[in-house]
Design an enzyme around this catalytic site. Structure first.
Site, short mmCIF file in Angstrom:
data_model
loop_
_atom_site.label_atom_id
_atom_site.label_comp_id
_atom_site.label_asym_id
_atom_site.label_seq_id
_atom_site.Cartn_x
_atom_site.Cartn_y
_atom_site.Cartn_z
CG ASP A 8 -1.92 -1.25 1.48
OD1 ASP A 8 -1.43 -2.24 1.20
OD2 ASP A 8 -2.95 -0.91 1.59
CD GLU A 39 -7.15 1.16 0.48
OE1 GLU A 39 -8.18 1.26 0.30
OE2 GLU A 39 -6.92 1.06 1.60
CG ASN A 40 -4.29 3.68 2.22
OD1 ASN A 40 -3.74 2.68 2.38
ND2 ASN A 40 -5.43 4.19 2.47
CG ASN A 67 -10.52 0.02 3.21
OD1 ASN A 67 -9.67 -0.54 2.66
ND2 ASN A 67 -11.03 0.76 4.03
CG HIS A 68 -9.51 4.01 2.25
ND1 HIS A 68 -10.57 4.46 2.95
CD2 HIS A 68 -8.48 3.49 3.08
CE1 HIS A 68 -10.37 4.12 4.46
NE2 HIS A 68 -9.05 3.56 4.44
CG HIS A 176 -6.82 -3.17 4.99
ND1 HIS A 176 -7.48 -2.00 4.71
CD2 HIS A 176 -7.35 -3.59 6.16
CE1 HIS A 176 -8.22 -1.56 5.57
NE2 HIS A 176 -8.41 -2.44 6.36
CG HIS A 178 -1.04 0.56 6.03
ND1 HIS A 178 -1.05 1.76 5.73
CD2 HIS A 178 -1.84 -0.09 5.15
CE1 HIS A 178 -1.72 2.20 5.12
NE2 HIS A 178 -2.50 1.12 4.39
#
Length: 259
Positions: A8, A39-40, A67-68, A176, A178
């Site tokens: 991520d 996603e981040n 999810n983001h 997810h 991290h």
């Protein structure tokens, strides 16, 4: 063939760390395909067209998410149109984007599947039957190597997915949470697995956000605006060697400081 997967990417510090280190990592590791979870990437939460293009420019071939992914509404059109960016396949079917892609690499067709866990996260379908159906569809479309980014909160669910797909895919890599886990291995059936590949971002914070803000949130139980931490940036990931039969020879962690 060899696949490099980057954990991520968190905010601008993660993007800059990736841009600094990825050319050297590609030269050293010689991957045929480079995949990253983004996603981040935008301010620590979500992804935008600009941040995705930065990741592609750094040398990433395909971006997975989680999810983001829908945090930035103005990115929905880009998510829908970009064939090199995927979101969890077990989200509602009408949502922007696609859950899988086939990428040519080293004379092979690599089917990349993005899934979300259902424990403590919101999904439309259980990831386990979704994995079965989506992988069958990728094979029908001509994929001869299968790769899964399982974006999930709970370690037991990630490990269960590894066992569920062992011998059927080249890799099941967790994202997810991290934090890189110490269980990278090739399962008995030939599937490379790790519970979490880690993150590309600051280790000086709390999973990528400024530690003083995270601590205030934990201490006070009050809403706190989080900013991306920017010190002690590392690139975390794994490199997977894939055999001619589409299963894994090996998996090795990539844990490299950007300083």
């Amino acid at each position: 063939m060899r696949i490099l997967f980057i954990g991520d990417i968190v905010g601008g510090p993660g993007r800059r760390g990736l841009a600094k280190l990825l050319p050297g990592l590609r030269e050293e590791l010689e991957p045929d395909l480079t995949i990253a979870n983004g996603e981040n990437a935008a301010g620590g939460v979500g992804i935008t067209e600009r941040t995705a293009e930065e990741i592609f420019a750094a040398g990433v071939d395909l971006i997975t998410t989680g999810n983001h992914v829908y945090r930035h509404r103005d990115a929905y059109g880009f998510i829908d149109d970009c064939e090199r960016l995927i979101r969890p396949a077990n989200y509602p079917r009408g949502n922007p984007g696609r859950g899988a892609a086939i990428v040519p690499a080293a004379g092979r067709n690599v089917g990349v599947l993005n899934l979300s866990g259902q424990l403590q996260l919101a999904v439309a379908r259980s990831p386990f039957p979704a994995a079965d159906a989506e992988l069958a569809e990728l094979e029908r479309r001509g994929a001869d190597v299968l790769f899964v980014d399982f974006h999930a909160e709970v370690t037991s669910e990630k490990i269960a997915m590894g066992w569920h797909l062992d011998g059927r895919v080249a890799a099941v890599l967790g994202t997810h949470t991290h934090v890189p886990t110490a269980d990278a291995r090739v399962l008995p059936g030939g599937t490379a697995f790790i519970t979490d590949a880690g993150m590309t971002g600051s280790r000086a914070g709390v999973i990528g956000v400024r530690r003083e803000q995270a601590l205030e949130s934990f201490r006070t139980q009050m809403p706190v605006k989080f900013d991306t931490a920017d010190e002690d940036v590392w690139v975390n990931g794994v490199v997977v060697d894939v055999r001619d039969d589409g299963l894994a020879n090996s998996i090795e962690q990539v844990l490299v400081p950007a300083a």
